[in-house]
Design a protein around this motif. Structure first.
Motif, PDB file in Angstrom:
ATOM      1  N   TYR A 204       0.856  -1.193   0.000  1.00 53.01           N
ATOM      2  CA  TYR A 204       0.000   0.000   0.000  1.00 53.01           C
ATOM      3  C   TYR A 204       0.886   1.236   0.000  1.00 53.01           C
ATOM      4  CZ  TYR A 204       1.007   0.105   5.029  1.00 53.01           C
ATOM      5  OH  TYR A 204       1.648   0.135   6.241  1.00 53.01           O
ATOM      6  N   VAL A 205       0.287   2.354  -0.384  1.00 53.37           N
ATOM      7  CA  VAL A 205       0.940   3.659  -0.345  1.00 53.37           C
ATOM      8  C   VAL A 205       0.348   4.454   0.812  1.00 53.37           C
ATOM      9  CG1 VAL A 205       1.257   5.851  -1.580  1.00 53.37           C
ATOM     10  CG2 VAL A 205       1.394   3.679  -2.826  1.00 53.37           C
ATOM     11  N   LEU A 206       1.206   5.181   1.526  1.00 50.24           N
ATOM     12  CA  LEU A 206       0.753   6.075   2.591  1.00 50.24           C
ATOM     13  C   LEU A 206       1.093   7.495   2.183  1.00 50.24           C
ATOM     14  CD1 LEU A 206      -0.380   6.566   5.453  1.00 50.24           C
ATOM     15  CD2 LEU A 206       1.945   6.220   6.327  1.00 50.24           C
ATOM     16  N   ALA A 207       0.088   8.386   2.203  1.00 55.08           N
ATOM     17  CA  ALA A 207       0.288   9.752   1.720  1.00 55.08           C
ATOM     18  C   ALA A 207      -0.156  10.772   2.750  1.00 55.08           C
ATOM     19  CB  ALA A 207      -0.473   9.970   0.410  1.00 55.08           C
ATOM     20  N   THR A 208       0.562  11.895   2.812  1.00 62.69           N
ATOM     21  CA  THR A 208       0.166  13.065   3.603  1.00 62.69           C
ATOM     22  C   THR A 208       0.498  14.315   2.789  1.00 62.69           C
ATOM     23  OG1 THR A 208       2.261  13.578   4.742  1.00 62.69           O
ATOM     24  CG2 THR A 208       0.931  11.803   5.667  1.00 62.69           C
ATOM     25  N   VAL A 209      -0.380  15.301   2.868  1.00 58.09           N
ATOM     26  CA  VAL A 209      -0.152  16.581   2.190  1.00 58.09           C
ATOM     27  C   VAL A 209      -0.697  17.685   3.093  1.00 58.09           C
ATOM     28  CG1 VAL A 209      -0.663  18.009   0.166  1.00 58.09           C
ATOM     29  CG2 VAL A 209      -0.414  15.539  -0.095  1.00 58.09           C
ATOM     30  N   LEU A 238      -3.569   4.926   1.338  1.00 59.08           N
ATOM     31  CA  LEU A 238      -4.048   5.503   2.587  1.00 59.08           C
ATOM     32  C   LEU A 238      -3.639   6.966   2.623  1.00 59.08           C
ATOM     33  CD1 LEU A 238      -3.067   2.717   5.177  1.00 59.08           C
ATOM     34  CD2 LEU A 238      -5.052   2.847   3.656  1.00 59.08           C
ATOM     35  N   PHE A 239      -4.619   7.837   2.811  1.00 60.26           N
ATOM     36  CA  PHE A 239      -4.364   9.274   2.780  1.00 60.26           C
ATOM     37  C   PHE A 239      -4.739   9.871   4.130  1.00 60.26           C
ATOM     38  CE2 PHE A 239      -5.772  13.611   0.987  1.00 60.26           C
ATOM     39  CZ  PHE A 239      -4.487  14.115   1.077  1.00 60.26           C
ATOM     40  N   ALA A 240      -3.715  10.214   4.926  1.00 59.07           N
ATOM     41  CA  ALA A 240      -3.943  10.845   6.226  1.00 59.07           C
ATOM     42  C   ALA A 240      -4.286  12.309   5.982  1.00 59.07           C
ATOM     43  CB  ALA A 240      -2.701  10.710   7.101  1.00 59.07           C
ATOM     44  N   VAL A 241      -5.519  12.695   6.229  1.00 54.75           N
ATOM     45  CA  VAL A 241      -6.019  14.018   5.849  1.00 54.75           C
ATOM     46  C   VAL A 241      -5.780  15.005   6.980  1.00 54.75           C
ATOM     47  CG1 VAL A 241      -7.956  15.329   4.957  1.00 54.75           C
ATOM     48  CG2 VAL A 241      -7.765  12.892   4.418  1.00 54.75           C
ATOM     49  N   HIS A 242      -4.854  15.923   6.758  1.00 55.77           N
ATOM     50  CA  HIS A 242      -4.569  16.993   7.706  1.00 55.77           C
ATOM     51  C   HIS A 242      -5.776  17.951   7.744  1.00 55.77           C
ATOM     52  CE1 HIS A 242      -2.573  20.605   9.306  1.00 55.77           C
ATOM     53  NE2 HIS A 242      -1.615  19.803   9.728  1.00 55.77           N
ATOM     54  N   PRO A 243      -6.110  18.518   8.911  1.00 55.35           N
ATOM     55  CA  PRO A 243      -7.246  19.461   8.971  1.00 55.35           C
ATOM     56  C   PRO A 243      -7.138  20.594   7.960  1.00 55.35           C
ATOM     57  CG  PRO A 243      -6.548  18.879  11.189  1.00 55.35           C
ATOM     58  CD  PRO A 243      -5.546  18.261  10.249  1.00 55.35           C
ATOM     59  N   ARG A 244      -5.917  21.107   7.757  1.00 57.18           N
ATOM     60  CA  ARG A 244      -5.727  22.173   6.766  1.00 57.18           C
ATOM     61  C   ARG A 244      -6.099  21.681   5.368  1.00 57.18           C
ATOM     62  NH1 ARG A 244      -2.286  26.591   6.280  1.00 57.18           N
ATOM     63  NH2 ARG A 244      -1.816  27.135   4.121  1.00 57.18           N
ATOM     64  N   ALA A 247      -9.896  21.306   4.842  1.00 64.67           N
ATOM     65  CA  ALA A 247     -10.562  22.587   4.597  1.00 64.67           C
ATOM     66  C   ALA A 247     -10.315  23.079   3.179  1.00 64.67           C
ATOM     67  CB  ALA A 247     -10.065  23.622   5.607  1.00 64.67           C
ATOM     68  N   ARG A 248      -9.086  22.923   2.674  1.00 65.77           N
ATOM     69  CA  ARG A 248      -8.770  23.380   1.327  1.00 65.77           C
ATOM     70  C   ARG A 248      -9.460  22.516   0.274  1.00 65.77           C
ATOM     71  NH1 ARG A 248      -7.271  26.616   4.452  1.00 65.77           N
ATOM     72  NH2 ARG A 248      -5.407  27.944   4.316  1.00 65.77           N
ATOM     73  N   LEU A 249      -9.574  21.221   0.525  1.00 62.51           N
ATOM     74  CA  LEU A 249     -10.289  20.336  -0.392  1.00 62.51           C
ATOM     75  C   LEU A 249     -11.746  20.761  -0.532  1.00 62.51           C
ATOM     76  CD1 LEU A 249      -8.974  16.809   0.677  1.00 62.51           C
ATOM     77  CD2 LEU A 249      -8.898  17.729  -1.642  1.00 62.51           C
ATOM     78  N   GLU A 250     -12.363  21.034   0.594  1.00 61.92           N
ATOM     79  CA  GLU A 250     -13.768  21.420   0.572  1.00 61.92           C
ATOM     80  C   GLU A 250     -13.953  22.769  -0.109  1.00 61.92           C
ATOM     81  OE1 GLU A 250     -14.769  21.245   4.678  1.00 61.92           O
ATOM     82  OE2 GLU A 250     -14.920  19.048   4.728  1.00 61.92           O
ATOM     83  N   ALA A 251     -13.044  23.715   0.176  1.00 63.08           N
ATOM     84  CA  ALA A 251     -13.157  25.048  -0.417  1.00 63.08           C
ATOM     85  C   ALA A 251     -12.975  25.010  -1.931  1.00 63.08           C
ATOM     86  CB  ALA A 251     -12.133  25.988   0.213  1.00 63.08           C
ATOM     87  N   ALA A 252     -12.112  24.118  -2.412  1.00 63.33           N
ATOM     88  CA  ALA A 252     -11.829  24.026  -3.844  1.00 63.33           C
ATOM     89  C   ALA A 252     -12.760  23.061  -4.574  1.00 63.33           C
ATOM     90  CB  ALA A 252     -10.374  23.594  -4.055  1.00 63.33           C
ATOM     91  N   GLY A 253     -13.672  22.419  -3.854  1.00 64.89           N
ATOM     92  CA  GLY A 253     -14.588  21.478  -4.479  1.00 64.89           C
ATOM     93  C   GLY A 253     -13.915  20.235  -5.009  1.00 64.89           C
TER      94      GLY A 253
END
Length: 381
Positions: A204-209, A238-244, A247-253
Motif C-alpha cells: 500500500y501507499v501512505l500519503a500526507t499533504v 491511505l491518505f492521512a487528511v490533515h485538517p488544513r 478545509a482546502r479540499l472542501e473550499a476548492a470542491g
C-alpha cells in the motif's frame, strides 16, 4: 550521559506544533523537573495536541492564548508578548526551541530580548528557497542562538559558511531518531493496525499533504490527488487528511477525488509510524516524514519544490518531485524495485544520527548551568 543537576523549571522549552512535541519529547523527559514546557498554541486542540501530549508522556504545558489560526505576523507578535512577560516573571537559565516554526522564532526573540541563552535544536537546515516562511525563521533563529545543535555535518558546514563561529555549533544528530525508535509500536501491534486498516505489509501507499504550496493552490492539490487516485487502481492508497488539507479540499470542491482513496483521520504518532514502517512507498510534503522514513527504512516521494533535508535524497531514501505526473512515475519506480529495494533501505543507516541527540543536548544544557559560557561548549558526536 547523566542528566545534569539543573534546577526545577530552569529550562524553558518553547514549541507550538505537533512535530515539535514529537521531536522534543525525549529531551523533556530527560530534563524532568528542570523542563518548563511552553506551548504557544500555534497548532493546539484537545483532540490532536492533547492526544500527542498524552501519548508522548509529556507534562501539561503553559499554554499561551490568541495565537492559533492567526496570520504569521500576529502569531509571532502575540506569542512574543506573552513569552516576554513569562520570562520576566520567571527567568529561565536557558530557552530551547526546535526547527523553524513561528513558535520557535517567537521563543528565540523573547530569549534574545531578555538576554537568556538560546539553544536551537535542528540548526543549520537550509532550503535556499526564500518563498518559504520557514527559511526566514530558521535563518533568524540561527543568528540569535548561543548554542546551535546541528543534526548533520552538512548542517554544521552551512552554518560555518554563514559565519557562525564554530564554537557555537555542536553536531548532535537529530532527535527524530530516538523519537521513532521509542514510539514505533511492536511488531504484533503493527500487524493489528494494518489488519484494522485492511492493508497488507509492503502492498500500500501512505500519503500526507499539508504544506501551503500544495494545499493553497487548487491546481497543485488537484494534480496531487489525481496522481494518488491513479495509483489506487493498482494498490490501496491511505491518505492521512490533515485538517488544513480537508478545509482546502472542501473550499476548492475537490472532495470527490478522495472517492478511490482511503482517507484517514489525523493519526497518533505511534499509529502513523506503524503504517509508515510497512508502506511500500510514502508520498508526502512533510519535513519530518523525510527524516522518519530514513529511520524506518522506507522509500519516500517528496512533493515539494525544495527541501532543507537533502541528506534524505543523497542517501537514497527520498526523491523530490513537483505536483503532477512525476509523482506517479516516481512511485512506480520505487514499486518496481520490489523487496530488494526495501531490503536495501532497511539495511542503510539514517543520515540523521544514532539516537543519542537528546542526551547530547542535555549535556550541553548541563554545561551551561555549571557556568560554562555559551560559545565555548563542546559535545561528542
Amino acid at each position: 550521559m547523566p542528566t545534569p543537576p539543573l534546577p526545577q523549571r530552569s529550562v524553558a522549552i518553547v514549541l507550538g506544533t505537533r512535530p515539535e512535541l514529537v521531536k522534543l519529547a525525549h529531551l523533556v523527559r530527560l530534563l524532568g523537573p528542570a523542563a518548563h514546557l511552553v506551548h504557544t498554541g500555534q497548532h493546539y486542540d484537545a483532540d490532536l495536541s492533547g492526544r500527542f501530549l498524552t501519548e508522548l508522556g509529556l507534562p501539561e504545558p503553559t499554554l499561551l492564548e490568541g495565537v492559533g489560526g492567526k496570520p504569521r505576523a500576529v502569531q509571532i507578535s502575540a506569542a512574543l508578548t506573552q513569552l516576554d512577560a513569562l520570562f520576566a516573571a520567571e527567568p529561565p537559565l536557558a530557552v530551547v526551541v526546535q526547527g523553524d516554526t513561528n513558535a520557535s522564532l517567537a521563543g528565540a526573540l523573547a530569549a534574545n530580548s531578555r538576554g537568556i541563552p538560546l539553544v536551537h535544536v535542528e540548526a543549520g537546515l537550509r532550503s535556499h528557497d526564500r518563498a518559504m516562511p520557514e527559511e526566514h525563521n530558521r535563518i533568524v533563529i540561527d543568528q540569535l542562538a548561543d548554542v546551535l545543535c546541528a543534526a548533520t555535518e552538512d548542517n554544521r558546514d552551512l552554518l560555518r559558511a554563514e559565519g557562525v563561529p564554530s564554537g557555537r555549533v555542536a553536531v548532535t544528530g537529530n532527535t527524530v531518531v530516538e523519537a521513532v525508535q521509542e514510539h514505533l509500536p511492536a511488531a504484533e501491534e503493527r500487524a493489528a493496525l494494518l489488519a484494522a486498516h485492511g492493508v497488507t505489509a509492503d502492498r500500500y501507499v501512505l500519503a500526507t499533504v499539508h504544506r501551503p504550496e500544495n494545499t493553497d493552490d487548487p491546481a497543485a492539490l488537484r494534480a496531487i490527488l489525481s496522481e494518488l487516485a491513479a495509483l489506487a487502481a493498482d494498490l490501496p492508497v491511505l491518505f492521512a487528511v490533515h485538517p488544513r488539507t480537508k478545509a482546502r479540499l472542501e473550499a476548492a470542491g475537490l472532495g470527490h477525488l478522495l472517492a478511490v482513496l482511503t482517507p484517514l483521520p489525523p493519526l497518533g504518532y505511534g499509529e502513523f509510524l506503524a503504517l509508515a514502517r510497512h508502506a511500500a512507498v510514502l508520498v508526502s510534503d512533510s519535513g519530518g516524514v523525510q527524516e522518519e522514513t530514513t529511520v524506518l527504512g522506507r522509500p519516500l516521494v517528496v512533493v515539494r519544490r525544495s527541501t532543507e533535508r537533502p541528506e534524505a535524497m543523497d542517501s537514497g531514501f527520498a526523491e523530490l518531485v513537483a505536483p503532477g505526473r512525476a509523482i506517479g512515475r516516481a512511485v512506480r519506480r520505487r514499486l518496481a524495485e520490489g523487496e530488494a529495494g526495501l531490503r536495501r533501505l532497511t539495511a542503510a543507516p539514517s543520515p540523521f544520527g544514532d539516537g543519542l541527540a537528546s542526551q547530547r543536548i542535555v549535556a550541553l544544557l548541563g554545561a551551561m548551568a555549571s557556568g560554562q559560557q555559551p560559545g565555548r561548549l563542546s559535545v561528542a558526536a
